[in-house]
Design a protein around this motif. Structure first.
Motif, short mmCIF file in Angstrom:
data_model
loop_
_atom_site.label_atom_id
_atom_site.label_comp_id
_atom_site.label_asym_id
_atom_site.label_seq_id
_atom_site.Cartn_x
_atom_site.Cartn_y
_atom_site.Cartn_z
N THR A 280 44.55 34.54 49.77
CA THR A 280 44.35 35.95 49.98
C THR A 280 45.74 36.54 49.86
O THR A 280 46.68 36.16 50.55
N VAL A 281 45.85 37.44 48.89
CA VAL A 281 47.14 38.05 48.61
C VAL A 281 47.18 39.39 49.31
O VAL A 281 46.18 40.11 49.35
N CYS A 282 48.36 39.70 49.83
CA CYS A 282 48.52 40.93 50.60
C CYS A 282 48.56 42.13 49.66
O CYS A 282 49.60 42.75 49.49
N MET A 283 47.46 42.39 49.00
CA MET A 283 47.41 43.52 48.09
C MET A 283 46.00 44.10 48.03
O MET A 283 45.04 43.44 48.39
N LYS A 284 45.95 45.34 47.58
CA LYS A 284 44.67 46.03 47.47
C LYS A 284 44.70 46.92 46.24
O LYS A 284 45.64 47.69 46.11
N PRO A 285 43.82 46.86 45.31
CA PRO A 285 42.70 45.92 45.28
C PRO A 285 43.19 44.52 44.90
O PRO A 285 44.31 44.38 44.44
N GLY A 286 42.31 43.53 45.09
CA GLY A 286 42.62 42.21 44.57
C GLY A 286 43.01 41.19 45.59
O GLY A 286 43.80 40.31 45.31
N LYS A 287 42.49 41.26 46.78
CA LYS A 287 42.90 40.29 47.79
C LYS A 287 42.55 38.84 47.45
O LYS A 287 43.39 37.96 47.54
N LYS A 301 45.77 10.81 27.68
CA LYS A 301 46.82 11.46 28.49
C LYS A 301 46.22 12.55 29.34
O LYS A 301 45.31 13.27 28.91
N GLU A 302 46.77 12.69 30.52
CA GLU A 302 46.27 13.77 31.36
C GLU A 302 46.99 15.08 31.03
O GLU A 302 48.21 15.14 30.90
N LYS A 303 46.19 16.12 30.85
CA LYS A 303 46.74 17.44 30.53
C LYS A 303 46.36 18.38 31.68
O LYS A 303 45.29 18.22 32.27
N LYS A 304 47.23 19.33 31.96
CA LYS A 304 46.91 20.28 33.03
C LYS A 304 46.94 21.69 32.48
O LYS A 304 47.95 22.12 31.92
N VAL A 305 45.84 22.38 32.61
CA VAL A 305 45.78 23.76 32.12
C VAL A 305 45.83 24.70 33.33
O VAL A 305 44.99 24.60 34.23
N PRO A 306 46.83 25.60 33.35
CA PRO A 306 46.89 26.53 34.48
C PRO A 306 45.67 27.45 34.49
O PRO A 306 45.21 27.88 33.42
N HIS A 307 45.15 27.68 35.65
CA HIS A 307 43.98 28.54 35.78
C HIS A 307 44.23 29.65 36.78
O HIS A 307 44.73 29.43 37.88
N LEU A 308 43.91 30.86 36.38
CA LEU A 308 44.03 32.01 37.26
C LEU A 308 42.64 32.58 37.47
O LEU A 308 41.97 32.96 36.50
N GLY A 309 42.17 32.58 38.70
CA GLY A 309 40.84 33.10 39.00
C GLY A 309 40.97 34.49 39.60
O GLY A 309 41.34 34.66 40.75
N LEU A 310 40.63 35.50 38.78
CA LEU A 310 40.76 36.88 39.24
C LEU A 310 39.49 37.31 39.95
O LEU A 310 38.41 36.80 39.65
N SER A 316 39.94 45.40 40.36
CA SER A 316 40.71 44.32 40.98
C SER A 316 41.17 43.32 39.93
O SER A 316 42.31 42.84 39.97
N SER A 317 40.29 43.01 38.99
CA SER A 317 40.67 42.01 38.01
C SER A 317 41.78 42.54 37.12
O SER A 317 42.71 41.83 36.75
N MET A 318 41.75 43.82 36.84
CA MET A 318 42.80 44.39 35.99
C MET A 318 44.14 44.48 36.71
O MET A 318 45.19 44.17 36.15
N VAL A 319 44.07 44.93 37.96
CA VAL A 319 45.32 45.08 38.71
C VAL A 319 45.95 43.70 38.96
O VAL A 319 47.16 43.52 38.82
N THR A 320 45.12 42.70 39.27
CA THR A 320 45.69 41.36 39.49
C THR A 320 46.16 40.76 38.17
O THR A 320 47.16 40.04 38.13
N PHE A 321 45.46 41.10 37.07
CA PHE A 321 45.96 40.65 35.76
C PHE A 321 47.38 41.17 35.56
O PHE A 321 48.29 40.42 35.20
#
Ligand code: AMP
Ligand code: MG
Length: 606
Positions: A280-287, A301-310, A316-321
């Motif tokens: 929970t991020v201290c922001m609004k919108p987009g907690k 080989k193991e690969k790691k793909v970064p994932h961002l869940g908005l 909220s999704s735009m502001v956090t983007f």
């Protein structure tokens, strides 16, 4: 709850600058150069004419004037793209076009307008001679070989973001390709049983998916390549399948399913297939925000793909983007400047922020009288996407501030500024800076003195900049530093336990934007005297006895300090009332927003 800064640092720590690729220069716009580019040629390759005119020897024009022209024999003509066939000998000239190589023997060009050619033509006269109507110097209207670019020079440095002009420079060097950091591929997935595609008719309980589109457009805008995976349903099976379709990308962005609703299963799927943090991020919108990596085995080989869940709500999704995905994409592209351009504006509405989070208010910013004003774009619900469509900025209301009142100064992230390059200098208006301008003898320096003292009294850290038009000498003859300068050092620094002095030779009268970096960022207010042509906010001192007119036009001014009465629609402050002037500056220009990340802790319900 973690702060916006902590969240951003974590996200950035998981993404790396991507590898370079070589490709046609026209496909490189906005990408970061991954090689130093040296020139193998001179540009221009030969001395050539900057004008249409006559190539001649400067000394043959000595004494020439309109009343007593100097006459030369015209021995030929040379156009751009061909080489001169003859040599210019004393008493002769060659007609020459812009860009044509300067003939042997010639050392200057006289443009047609400074010859009698037109008159000769009109009177059907003899064109085998030409009358020169002015005296020119050697080199006049000649563009020298290598004047723009010299063979062997480093022309574009690794790390440079390629704009149209750099692409032109590459072309002029004869390069058809460039080595640039490749664009990241970003897989995008919307989640939710209520979502249907844009081309499907609405059914009860359903809504069109908009997040996939907003996010894909944002990815493109910042230079990434979007890969829309479609809509994942609220079932473990559907989501798992979709997410695996996205794992050849450099990053995965999902929207929805990160809050605490019953069907929000993104977290379960991710927890099983990767490492994931739910914040929970201290922001609004987009907690609510999820971030982690998804594991994938590829060729053993193991690969790691970064994932961002908005979060799913469209705003909220735009502001956090903007706060988290954009910097990550820019970092992958090799860009250095990851923050949005920020300006300071006067907010025109009260904005209440009682729950202690950093509020990103959607605002429309306009500039009036040298000052930015921000007004809130209607209802601010995180589902109201049109509040974003009406906005060109996000006003940042600091956490734990209780909000702001109309008339307060706020920092605003400008949504449409400088994205393509990510390298534009922060506009100068954004600094805590104001200039006192006015006619000579208007009392600028007196006001500066009073203001400096007043702001020191109010506890601020103040820097003052003065333009010394007549030059200045601050180092004393005989001192060691003076001796260094005498010996030819281009810059001399003298440092003592409580002071630093910096004396540097410059080759032109510096603009305020060139000076500011030297001043440093630590001041709450930079007061400048003069620099009336610069773009920083200005306050003009106006005195009755010097006339009714102003030095600057009113649109450029933030206020006037006057002892007269002027019928102009900008704030007027009384001359002699330092407190009133300081109040105005404090309200509008002094650095007010805390830049320290807040350290609020503890978990809170969504
Ligand atoms: P969620 O985060 O999944 O709980 O979603 C929060 C709100 O955002 C809900 O009202 C969803 O219907 C809405 N929402 C989620 N995803 C999308 C999307 N892709 N397009 C439009 N609205 C969405
Ligand atoms: Mg959902």
């Amino acid at each position: 709850m973690i702060s916006v800064e902590e969240a951003l640092n974590k996200v950035l720590s998981y993404v790396e600058v991507l590898e370079p690729e070589r490709k046609p220069i026209l496909d490189c716009l906005g990408q970061v150069l991954a090689e130093d580019v040296y020139s193998t040629i001179n540009i221009p390759p030969l001395d050539n004419s900057a004008m249409d005119g006559y190539a001649l020897r400067a000394r043959d024009t000595r004494g020439a004037s309109e009343s007593s022209p100097g006459y030369l024999v015209v021995i030929g003509e040379v156009a751009a793209g061909s080489m001169p066939a003859q040599e210019v000998k004393p008493g002769t000239a060659i007609r020459i076009m812009t860009g044509a190589p300067l003939p042997e023997g010639a050392d200057a060009v006289v443009r047609f307008e400074d010859t009698d050619e037109v008159n000769r033509k009109l009177s059907g006269g003899d064109l085998s001679h030409i009358g020169i109507l002015c005296q020119v110097k050697k080199g006049s209207d000649v563009r020298g070989r290598g004047e723009d670019i010299a063979e062997g020079d480093l022309i574009l440095k690794k790390g440079k973001v390629l704009r149209p002009q750099e692409i032109g420079v590459l072309a002029s060097l004869g390069r058809s390709t460039a080595l640039v950091i490749r664009r990241p591929i970003v897989a995008i997935l919307a989640t939710g049983d209520e979502l249907i595609g844009v081309d499907q008719p609405l059914a009860p309980g359903k809504i069109h998916d908009s997040n996939n589109y907003t996010i894909a457009a944002e990815v493109s805008r910042y230079g990434g390549i979007p890969k829309i995976l479609g809509i994942g349903r609220d079932s473990v099976q559907s989501l798992t399948k979709k997410i695996y379709e996205g794992l050849d990308a450099d990053m995965l962005i999902t929207s929805g399913g990160v809050s605490k609703g019953d069907y929000d299963i993104v977290k379960d799927v991710l927890a099983e297939h990767g490492e994931v943090g739910f914040w929970t991020v201290c922001m609004k919108p987009g907690k609510p925000l999820a971030f982690g990596v998804i594991r994938k085995t590829e060729g053993g080989k193991e690969k790691k793909v970064p994932h961002l869940g908005l979060p799913g709500n469209p705003v909220s999704s735009m502001v956090t983007f903007e706060q988290f995905a954009r910097p990550a994409i820019l970092k992958m592209m090799g860009k250095k400047l990851l923050t949005k351009p920020v300006i300071r504006a006067i907010i025109e509405d009260d904005v209440v922020d009682t729950d202690g989070r950093r509020l990103f208010a959607r605002v429309s910013v306009a500039r009036r009288g040298g000052q930015y004003y921000a007004s809130v774009t209607g209802p601010q619900g995180s589902g109201i996407l049109t509040s974003m469509a009406k906005a060109n900025g996000l006003a940042v209301i600091p956490e734990n501030s209780e909000g702001v009142r109309a008339g307060d100064v706020v920092e605003v992230q400008m949504l449409d500024w400088g994205e393509e390059q990510g390298e534009v200098e922060t506009p100068i208006e954004s600094g805590p800076i104001v200039s006192i301008v006015g006619k000579s003898q208007s009392g600028k320096t007196v006001l500066m003195e009073q203001l400096i003292a007043e702001f020191k009294r109010r506890g601020y850290k103040v820097a003052a900049i003065k333009h010394g038009r007549g030059g200045m000498e601050i180092d004393h003859p005989g001192k060691d530093s003076w001796r260094y300068a005498q010996a030819g050092s281009d810059a001399v620094l003298i440092s003592s336990p409580d002071k630093l002095a910096f004396i540097k030779s410059v080759d032109h009268d510096l603009g305020i934007e060139e000076i500011l970096p030297t001043v440093g960022p630590e001041f709450d207010l930079v007061l400048v005297e003069g620099f009336k042509k610069s773009k920083i906010p200005k306050i003009e001192v106006h005195r009755k006895r010097l006339g009714d007119d102003l030095l600057c036009s009113p649109e450029e001014l933030s206020a006037i300090v006057t002892d007269g009465s002027l019928d102009i629609d900008i704030p007027k402050l009384p001359w002699g009332d330092t407190v009133a002037v300081a109040d105005f500056i404090e309200k509008n220009f002094v650095r007010a927003v805390s830049r320290e990340p807040s350290t609020v802790s503890g978990e809170e319900n969504v």
